[in-house]
Design an enzyme around this catalytic site. Sequence first.
Site, PDB file in Angstrom:
ATOM      1  N   ASP A 168       4.682   0.448  11.912  1.00  0.00           N
ATOM      2  CA  ASP A 168       3.456  -0.200  11.414  1.00  0.00           C
ATOM      3  C   ASP A 168       3.337  -1.636  11.892  1.00  0.00           C
ATOM      4  OD1 ASP A 168       3.400   1.455   8.160  1.00  0.00           O
ATOM      5  OD2 ASP A 168       2.971   2.131  10.190  1.00  0.00           O
ATOM      6  N   ARG A 224      -6.006   9.638   4.361  1.00  0.00           N
ATOM      7  CA  ARG A 224      -5.152  10.519   5.157  1.00  0.00           C
ATOM      8  C   ARG A 224      -3.896  10.883   4.369  1.00  0.00           C
ATOM      9  NH1 ARG A 224      -1.675  13.347   7.644  1.00  0.00           N
ATOM     10  NH2 ARG A 224      -0.134  11.870   6.897  1.00  0.00           N
ATOM     11  N   LYS A 265       0.858  -1.203   0.000  1.00  0.00           N
ATOM     12  CA  LYS A 265       0.000   0.000   0.000  1.00  0.00           C
ATOM     13  C   LYS A 265       0.884   1.240   0.000  1.00  0.00           C
ATOM     14  CE  LYS A 265      -1.797   1.508   4.031  1.00  0.00           C
ATOM     15  NZ  LYS A 265      -1.496   2.909   4.370  1.00  0.00           N
ATOM     16  N   ASN A 266       1.910   1.258   0.858  1.00  0.00           N
ATOM     17  CA  ASN A 266       2.690   2.488   1.054  1.00  0.00           C
ATOM     18  C   ASN A 266       3.707   2.741  -0.034  1.00  0.00           C
ATOM     19  OD1 ASN A 266       1.124   2.859   3.241  1.00  0.00           O
ATOM     20  ND2 ASN A 266       2.684   2.324   4.753  1.00  0.00           N
ATOM     21  N   PRO A 275       1.358  16.306  11.432  1.00  0.00           N
ATOM     22  CA  PRO A 275       1.835  17.570  10.866  1.00  0.00           C
ATOM     23  C   PRO A 275       2.481  17.373   9.499  1.00  0.00           C
ATOM     24  CG  PRO A 275       3.271  16.834  12.630  1.00  0.00           C
ATOM     25  CD  PRO A 275       2.088  15.911  12.629  1.00  0.00           C
ATOM     26  N   ILE A 276       2.504  18.447   8.728  1.00  0.00           N
ATOM     27  CA  ILE A 276       3.177  18.379   7.415  1.00  0.00           C
ATOM     28  C   ILE A 276       4.179  19.526   7.278  1.00  0.00           C
ATOM     29  CG2 ILE A 276       1.295  17.183   6.219  1.00  0.00           C
ATOM     30  CD1 ILE A 276       0.409  19.945   5.148  1.00  0.00           C
ATOM     31  N   ASP A 277       4.668  20.024   8.409  1.00  0.00           N
ATOM     32  CA  ASP A 277       5.619  21.153   8.390  1.00  0.00           C
ATOM     33  C   ASP A 277       6.872  20.847   7.588  1.00  0.00           C
ATOM     34  OD1 ASP A 277       5.830  19.311  10.675  1.00  0.00           O
ATOM     35  OD2 ASP A 277       7.653  20.415  11.128  1.00  0.00           O
ATOM     36  N   ILE A 280       7.760   6.804  16.939  1.00  0.00           N
ATOM     37  CA  ILE A 280       7.441   7.528  15.697  1.00  0.00           C
ATOM     38  C   ILE A 280       6.173   8.365  15.817  1.00  0.00           C
ATOM     39  CG2 ILE A 280       6.973   7.268  13.218  1.00  0.00           C
ATOM     40  CD1 ILE A 280       9.823   6.454  14.007  1.00  0.00           C
TER      41      ILE A 280
END
Length: 418
Positions: free
Chosen positions: A307, A92, A22-23, A122-124, A329
């Site tokens: 995961d 997401r 998937k990733n 966050p996506i900083d 994480i």
Amino acid sequence: MSRLVIKGGKHLEGEVYIHGAKNSSLPVLAATILCGDICEIHNCPYLTDVDASLKILNYLGCTALRENDKIHVDSKILIHSDIPDKLMHEMRSSIIFLGAVLARTGRARLSFPGGCDLGSRPIDIHLKALRQMGASIEVEKGIIDCRTEGRLKGAHLQLTFPSVGATENIMIAAATARGETIISNAAREPEICDLAAFLNACGAKISGHGGGVITIEGVETLHGCSHTIIPDRIIAATYLAAAAVTGGKIKLNGIVTDHLTPILAAFEESGCLIEEEAEGSITITAPKVLKPMKDIRTMPYPGFPTDAQAILMSVAAVAEGTSVFVENIFDNRYKHVGELRRLGANINLEGKVAVVEGIKRFSGADVQSTDLRGAAALVIAGLNASGETRITRLRHLDRGYDGLVESLNLLGADITRM
Ligand code: EPZ
């Protein structure tokens, strides 16, 4: 609402083929936007997150359709550079489209990705890097509006954390930027290498991936290609855990053993026998009694993957002794603990640390999935439990597992999806 009913206690024996990751599928599908051409992506799993990606690609103007495990994407024409809120919230990780849409169209508008089951997301790091590459980014009322005059510019980027998603967004944005981009403290996951392999097959010039420093020499345009997605290492961990908690013996086919090193070490510590068979196959044989895992610390690759934390916790919960997990994480990735306790697990939480006192066996009960890997942990516990375990909120499982129930039943489990 559909639910799983698991009658536990069956020994699992047999073989299972591990489907595509998937990733890796999600960033590669997003990156097809860059090519303005036709791409064929093979070994794409049937997952709701992949379906959501196809919806986004089609909304943007691509023709994206599935032919069995192959997805055909024609990205010649784009008619939008925004991603509607509804589609953003369906998945997401749709933030992974940001770099591709911005690099291809010069603009990208999407809503802030919703928080998710693992805490704030966050996506900083993503936004700081894209600004350094020349993008102007406004964030207001939950909408991210990015623009670039002409092509993005290559830059030397030092990531404050080896974020997988940020590394992917930067690689995608840098592939057709003007000049060279260097990503220091880059993520090293196998999915990063798979994305780099896809982009290089499209004509990009990426090197160093898999190490901490990735160099991307921008090119004017990319072309389409045919690419096969790597197998899913977390799905592999799930079937290994199913064997471990049922005293079973399962052969996994279609894997890349090197991607599983920290996971296999944990299973060996628990007393499982791991035998490497032919290329891409391993067999796990569970011991009569599982031993505890003394120190499972989740880390960026090549450390133990976050995961797999919930999945291995279900194994540790029925080992003889005390196991310790440290989740480094995500700030809220123990939501499955409450549900495992309902199944009889003895787990104490102290911030990032989970202390698991092994019990003889889980006892079946009604439980609710809390997130994707937490759902998998409940299935593993149900396979071991006495009596019946009923699991609801299966949408979490459907995001990341293709054919899990069918495959487990073929191995001897007794699971019904109501
Ligand atoms: C990817 O998420 C995976 N998702 C996750 O898998 C996986 O758990 C995670 O990598 C870590 O391996 C996909 O690939 C679609 P990160 P991502 O950016 O990219 C912080 C699953 O179960 N961070 O490496 O979102 C963040 O808060 C999913 O399949 C920032 O602070 O992970 C987290 O604490 C769950 N700022 C840590 O870094 C940022 O800008 C790791 O996040 C970005 C991230």
